[in-house]
Write a protein that holds these residues in place. Structure first.
Motif, PDB file in Angstrom:
ATOM      1  N   CYS A 224       1.009  -1.271   0.140  1.00  0.00           N
ATOM      2  CA  CYS A 224      -0.089  -0.108  -0.116  1.00  0.00           C
ATOM      3  C   CYS A 224       0.883   1.121  -0.011  1.00  0.00           C
ATOM      4  O   CYS A 224       0.575   2.110  -0.743  1.00  0.00           O
ATOM      5  CB  CYS A 224      -0.956   0.033   1.265  1.00  0.00           C
ATOM      6  SG  CYS A 224      -1.945   1.685   1.305  1.00  0.00           S
ATOM      7  N   GLY A 227       2.906   1.572  -3.321  1.00  0.00           N
ATOM      8  CA  GLY A 227       2.043   2.067  -4.395  1.00  0.00           C
ATOM      9  C   GLY A 227       1.681   3.520  -4.197  1.00  0.00           C
ATOM     10  O   GLY A 227       1.644   4.170  -5.440  1.00  0.00           O
ATOM     11  N   THR A 230       5.258   7.786  -5.681  1.00  0.00           N
ATOM     12  CA  THR A 230       5.310   8.214  -7.097  1.00  0.00           C
ATOM     13  C   THR A 230       6.675   8.260  -7.425  1.00  0.00           C
ATOM     14  O   THR A 230       7.698   8.848  -6.707  1.00  0.00           O
ATOM     15  CB  THR A 230       4.281   9.238  -7.721  1.00  0.00           C
ATOM     16  OG1 THR A 230       5.180  10.483  -7.124  1.00  0.00           O
ATOM     17  CG2 THR A 230       3.085   9.328  -7.000  1.00  0.00           C
TER      18      THR A 230
END
Length: 374
Positions: A224, A227, A230
């Protein structure tokens, strides 16, 4: 009370790798004292005489989390330690702070908004320090590593307090080290208290930086979190990420506490009355941190008396805890009057034992000292 925020000045460059410096131990010349320091004065942390100061206030973690934007941009600061290891510490980008401030600005006076985002030098009465990462805070990270503070995290119950935290680089390092120890049933509690005069600093940079430090440490273990990071060095603050952050703190027995307002007797009472520390045993280790907190005579006076009051209360309530403080500062603050030597003299005059742990004699002269009451 209105503030003027400034983002100009000598912030540490985001891509600047700071060289290692070996802390130098020095013998203390202070005499030990069994007398408690005098009660702190009513002077505040923002040293402008005659100006009203913000009262000490506790801030709930969930309340600060609710004020965060949907994502935050950051950069990484490489701190090279004395043993050659590198610690990477994240800092929320100042332009990202600007964006949030402009989005929240509801004032009808455009001049106030422009002053808040203007290009100012350091001026008395203009609050700007909390958004910057100062060199002395990096010195403090190096000393925390050389003093092996991380070895006690999880092994002993610990209370860590950073006064005038701002971007909180020392606390970021401590949080990463505490998380690196992993979860276990034997892990002891850690209470990490972040205090800054201005509550806005706490939700604009302090807590975002803590979340970033946690995310970078957990990105390989938690899909989590991985992801949500960025390639453009942004972290998406989804509800899942924030829940994972709080869950990780609980699983590692880490409690975050946030205080704002002026240094004062009321500040010490609020700090000592925290529910998070009330149930900790007498063997709890207490460490107080401060960097760039003595930059003027007024700040030096209020900081030193407040620090002595904290150490005296810890000695009285937990005699075996050996509470101590690590304070990092420039040798001299040109134009405003504060100095590390004046702070050392003041602390010794109040009955504290002081010894030098670190000295930087190249460029801007700086140092880190340890203060204790015996």
């Amino acid at each position: 009370m209105a503030f003027s925020f400034s983002f100009a000045g000598d912030d540490i460059e985001e891509d600047h790798q700071l060289p290692a410096s070996s802390p130098t131990a020095a013998n203390s010349t202070a005499a030990n004292s069994t007398a408690a320091g005098p009660s702190p004065s009513a002077a505040g942390a923002f040293p402008v005489q005659g100006r009203p100061l913000l009262p000490p206030t506790h801030h709930d973690l969930d309340d600060i989390l609710s004020r965060l934007p949907s994502k935050i941009a950051f950069s990484l600061l490489d701190v090279v330690l004395a043993d050659g290891r590198t610690v990477q510490l994240p800092r929320r980008e100042l332009w990202d702070v600007r964006v949030q401030l402009m989005a929240e600005d509801s004032t009808d006076n455009p001049s106030e908004s422009e002053a808040g985002l203007g290009e100012h030098d350091v001026k008395t009465g203009i609050y700007e320090g909390g958004f910057k990462s100062w060199e002395s805070s990096v010195d403090l990270v190096k000393v925390l590593a050389s003093e092996r503070v991380a070895d006690g995290l999880g092994r002993d119950p610990c209370v860590l307090i950073e006064l005038g935290c701002g971007t909180a680089l020392p606390s970021l390092a401590l949080l990463q080290w505490a998380l690196a120890g992993g979860q276990s049933e034997q892990k002891q509690p850690l209470v990490l208290t972040l205090a800054d005069y201005n509550p806005t600093v706490l939700y604009l940079v302090t807590l975002p930086n803590l979340i970033l430090a946690w995310a970078l440490q957990q990105r390989e273990q938690n899909p989590c979190v991985g992801g949500a990071l960025t390639p453009d060095e942004e972290l998406e603050l989804t509800p899942e990420v924030l829940d994972a952050f709080k869950g990780s703190l609980a699983a590692n027995r880490i409690t975050l506490s946030f205080l704002s307002g002026a240094w004062s007797p009321e500040f010490v009472d609020l700090l000592s009355g925290s529910a998070a520390t009330a149930s900790l045993p007498a063997t709890t280790k207490t460490l107080v941190l401060g960097s760039e907190t003595i930059y003027s005579p007024f700040a030096l006076e209020s900081f030193s008396t407040t620090l002595l009051a904290i150490l005296a209360r810890e000695r009285r309530e937990r005699p075996s805890s050996n509470a101590r403080a690590l304070v990092a500062a420039k040798r001299l603050y040109f134009g405003v009057g504060g100095s590390l030597d004046d702070f050392v003299d003041r602390m010794r005059g109040l009955g504290a034992a002081v010894r030098t742990l670190f000295e930087e004699t190249q460029g801007v002269h700086r140092g880190v000292v340890e203060c204790q009451l015996f």
